[in-house]
Design an enzyme around this catalytic site. Structure first.
Site, PDB file in Angstrom:
ATOM      1  N   ASP A 302      -9.290 -12.732  -0.407  1.00 38.23           N
ATOM      2  CA  ASP A 302      -8.486 -11.803  -1.215  1.00 38.23           C
ATOM      3  C   ASP A 302      -8.744 -12.311  -2.677  1.00 38.23           C
ATOM      4  O   ASP A 302      -9.255 -13.407  -2.928  1.00 38.23           O
ATOM      5  CB  ASP A 302      -7.132 -11.923  -0.903  1.00 38.23           C
ATOM      6  CG  ASP A 302      -6.457 -10.944  -1.568  1.00 38.23           C
ATOM      7  OD1 ASP A 302      -6.948  -9.907  -1.957  1.00 38.23           O
ATOM      8  OD2 ASP A 302      -5.195 -10.940  -1.659  1.00 38.23           O
ATOM      9  N   HIS A 303      -8.756 -11.474  -3.401  1.00 36.16           N
ATOM     10  CA  HIS A 303      -8.819 -11.545  -5.039  1.00 36.16           C
ATOM     11  C   HIS A 303      -7.573 -12.082  -5.678  1.00 36.16           C
ATOM     12  O   HIS A 303      -6.373 -11.488  -5.577  1.00 36.16           O
ATOM     13  CB  HIS A 303      -9.355 -10.480  -5.866  1.00 36.16           C
ATOM     14  CG  HIS A 303     -10.793 -10.129  -5.469  1.00 36.16           C
ATOM     15  ND1 HIS A 303     -11.219  -8.894  -5.633  1.00 36.16           N
ATOM     16  CD2 HIS A 303     -11.761 -10.915  -5.575  1.00 36.16           C
ATOM     17  CE1 HIS A 303     -12.425  -8.950  -5.308  1.00 36.16           C
ATOM     18  NE2 HIS A 303     -12.883  -9.994  -5.279  1.00 36.16           N
ATOM     19  N   TYR A 476      -4.760  -7.097  -4.384  1.00 36.11           N
ATOM     20  CA  TYR A 476      -4.669  -6.215  -2.890  1.00 36.11           C
ATOM     21  C   TYR A 476      -6.196  -5.902  -2.545  1.00 36.11           C
ATOM     22  O   TYR A 476      -6.493  -4.939  -2.105  1.00 36.11           O
ATOM     23  CB  TYR A 476      -4.011  -4.892  -3.557  1.00 36.11           C
ATOM     24  CG  TYR A 476      -2.898  -4.837  -4.376  1.00 36.11           C
ATOM     25  CD1 TYR A 476      -2.010  -5.872  -4.313  1.00 36.11           C
ATOM     26  CD2 TYR A 476      -2.983  -4.033  -5.356  1.00 36.11           C
ATOM     27  CE1 TYR A 476      -0.756  -5.885  -5.137  1.00 36.11           C
ATOM     28  CE2 TYR A 476      -1.809  -4.109  -6.603  1.00 36.11           C
ATOM     29  CZ  TYR A 476      -0.875  -4.821  -6.103  1.00 36.11           C
ATOM     30  OH  TYR A 476       0.103  -5.231  -6.897  1.00 36.11           O
ATOM     31  N   HIS A 477      -7.107  -6.806  -2.296  1.00 39.71           N
ATOM     32  CA  HIS A 477      -8.316  -6.874  -1.809  1.00 39.71           C
ATOM     33  C   HIS A 477      -8.641  -7.516  -0.638  1.00 39.71           C
ATOM     34  O   HIS A 477      -9.611  -8.311  -0.562  1.00 39.71           O
ATOM     35  CB  HIS A 477      -9.377  -6.895  -2.922  1.00 39.71           C
ATOM     36  CG  HIS A 477      -9.173  -6.018  -4.125  1.00 39.71           C
ATOM     37  ND1 HIS A 477      -9.738  -6.570  -5.180  1.00 39.71           N
ATOM     38  CD2 HIS A 477      -8.799  -4.853  -4.330  1.00 39.71           C
ATOM     39  CE1 HIS A 477      -9.408  -5.609  -6.078  1.00 39.71           C
ATOM     40  NE2 HIS A 477      -8.892  -4.533  -5.493  1.00 39.71           N
ATOM     41  N   PRO A 478      -7.604  -7.609   0.545  1.00 39.94           N
ATOM     42  CA  PRO A 478      -7.872  -8.515   1.475  1.00 39.94           C
ATOM     43  C   PRO A 478      -9.164  -8.163   2.280  1.00 39.94           C
ATOM     44  O   PRO A 478      -9.038  -6.747   2.803  1.00 39.94           O
ATOM     45  CB  PRO A 478      -6.734  -8.550   2.210  1.00 39.94           C
ATOM     46  CG  PRO A 478      -5.990  -7.064   2.118  1.00 39.94           C
ATOM     47  CD  PRO A 478      -6.343  -6.965   0.647  1.00 39.94           C
TER      48      PRO A 478
END
Length: 539
Positions: A302-303, A476-478
């Site tokens: 994630d980021h 929010y980039h899992p």
């Protein structure tokens, strides 16, 4: 587990798609283009047509809210002062494309070439680009990098906040090039984002793909329905047990394929609930192991993101209070009549891709410039006006995992991203935070830059690191928890087929072997486009 529910021919289709998010909407629409097959899409949330979803500025309410959001949390993170971090995921048709900031980026071409170097040769950039072009309908028209006739609306933001122009001048003064298109040629630079909107309204995956297809007689969409477990016959995935509302479990049967599109957290959860996953973990919960697939739920990436924010006297910013509310209210007629003005803003109007070192072959930092104060995913509100600047590390080395909390399908999964467990990620994020703050400290922004919100303007590295551990959160980039690969441990193969089970695929961001350098929504839709094409061709 075996559930004693009798299949019904009333619930028999060719393709059962589980999850109406970004990938599921694409698949249901594309597969149902064939009138000779029946497609059923199951979505646990609602219909995705709420005004809060459609109005761009409504994202300020959908991210912290519960109506359209799963509102997951991680386990306590040791490297973030043992905090549980917030993990919003879209709940409803459109999935996270119905609550995100609508930013349209594809990642860096080298991201996909990296996948190809791992044996996923159909995903090199030169093969992905035509699918991105097919996916979009870009307001700027067709070119060698963009399409103008695809389902996904991609527009320039209809409101140009003058504060953004000042930020751009500051970035240029700091030595960064201005980039008008992060998805053509060189990604590096600072500029305005294009957004997934059409005519001033959000263009979620549901609006782009699914809603136009729902009039087809061979497509059925059932919302507020939760998949409890996959069904199998003779080693083949044959359907799923579904609960609608508080009703009884019903078995839906798929003659051809079951396609899981539940996202990076819930796709591995459903596989594990169905006996596909790490055998030891499943046995500990009393779940019979159907396929011992140790990497289901592993490889979570994630980021991690840090926000710097300042109060500002500018009247052009969005804020809570009489001034801010009055400004939005005054803009309402312009929005209702012409779909223009500040209500069309995605708030994160600008940003950029920067290198923490000039020696790097691609940017490793992404910025998001917000024309509002941002704190704890908008769950903490501050009176007055201000602006925020996010910085995140694009290529994290840390790897986490998703596990079952228990064997009940309605219990949220256990999510442990293990943020900053690899010390290289802290060094990169610190460098990105310093680069972002150097831009804000430029004289071009001095008239707009008021009191800092969280940490003093010229904080030392130690203070910044302390603040990162106290405040950094997901942007929010899992991805990665049902990793695609050609090796034996990969969960799915290069056609998204789950290894060890016939008739079952996973198609969503969970299959990405590594995180792409940017926002993940458009790449997820393109993966689904490719999956639909392969499925229809029988591959």
């Amino acid at each position: 587990m075996t559930r004693s529910v009798t299949p019904s021919t009333e619930h028999e289709v060719d393709y059962l798609v589980i999850g109406g998010g970004s990938a599921g909407c694409v698949l249901a629409a594309r597969l149902s283009e064939d009138p000779n097959c029946r497609v059923l899409l199951i979505e646990a949330g609602g219909g995705g047509r709420s005004p809060l979803v459609q109005v761009p500025l409504g994202a300020a309410a959908t991210v912290p809210g519960y109506a359209h959001n799963w509102n997951f949390s991680t386990t306590p993170q040791p490297h973030l002062n043992h905090r549980q971090t917030f993990q919003p995921r879209g709940r409803g048709l459109g999935g996270s494309s119905a609550i995100n900031a609508m930013i349209y980026t594809r990642g860096h071409p080298k991201d996909y070439d990296d996948w190809a170097s791992q044996g996923l040769t159909d995903f090199r950039w030169e093969q992905m680009l035509p699918w991105f072009i097919r996916n979009e309908s870009n307001q700027r028209g067709a070119s060698d990098a963009h399409g103008d006739s695809g389902p996904l609306g991609v527009d320039d933001i209809r409101y140009h906040n003058p504060v953004v122009e000042t930020f751009h001048r500051a970035a240029a003064g700091a030595g960064y090039r201005l980039n008008s298109d992060f998805n053509q040629d060189d990604q590096e630079g600072v500029g305005r984002y294009q957004v997934t909107q059409r005519n001033g309204l959000r263009c979620s995956a549901a609006r782009a793909y699914l809603f136009p297809a729902m009039s087809r007689s061979n497509l059925t969409v059932i919302t507020n329905s939760h998949a409890f477990e996959l069904a199998f016959d003779a080693g083949r995935a044959s359907g799923a047990w579904i609960q609608t509302g508080n009703g009884p479990l019903r078995r839906f049967t798929a003659r051809r394929e079951v396609i899981v599109c539940a996202g990076a957290f819930q796709s591995p959860q459903l596989l594990m609930l169905s006996g596909i996953g790490p055998g030891e973990h499943l046995q500990a919960l009393g779940i019979e192991t159907r396929v011992n697939s140790p990497d289901v739920g592993q490889n979570l990436q994630d980021h991690l993101d840090y926000i710097s924010a300042w109060r500002s006297p500018s009247p052009h910013l969005i804020g809570y209070g009489l001034t801010g509310i009055g400004r939005v209210a005054a803009a309402l007629p312009n929005f209702l009549l012409r779909r223009r003005g500040i209500i069309t803003s995605n708030v994160a109007e600008s940003g950029g891709f920067l290198k923490s070192s000039p020696d790097l072959g691609r940017p490793d930092i992404q910025l998001h410039f917000l024309v509002a104060l941002a704190d704890d995913h908008n769950r903490k509100l501050h009176y007055g006006q201000g602006f925020s600047l996010h910085a995140c590390a694009l290529n994290p080395h840390s790897r986490g995992f998703v596990r079952l909390t228990d064997r009940h399908p309605l219990t949220p999964p256990l999510i442990n991203p293990r943020y900053l467990s690899d010390e290289r990620d802290l060094a990169t994020l610190l460098a990105g935070v310093k680069l972002s703050r150097d831009i804000v400290m430029r004289p071009e922004l001095s008239a707009l830059r008021g009191k800092p919100m969280y940490i003093e303007d010229h904080a030392c590295d130690a203070a910044l690191i302390e603040s990162i551990r106290a405040r950094a959160e997901s942007i929010y980039h899992p991805v990665g928890t049902c990793r695609m690969g050609i090796d034996d441990r990969a969960v799915v193969d290069a056609r998204f087929r789950v290894k060890g089970v016939a008739g079952l695929r996973v198609v969503d961001a969970s299959v990405m072997p590594t995180l792409i350098s940017g926002n993940t929504n458009a790449p997820t839709q393109v993966l689904a486009e490719r999956a639909a094409d392969w499925i229809r061709r029988g591959e």
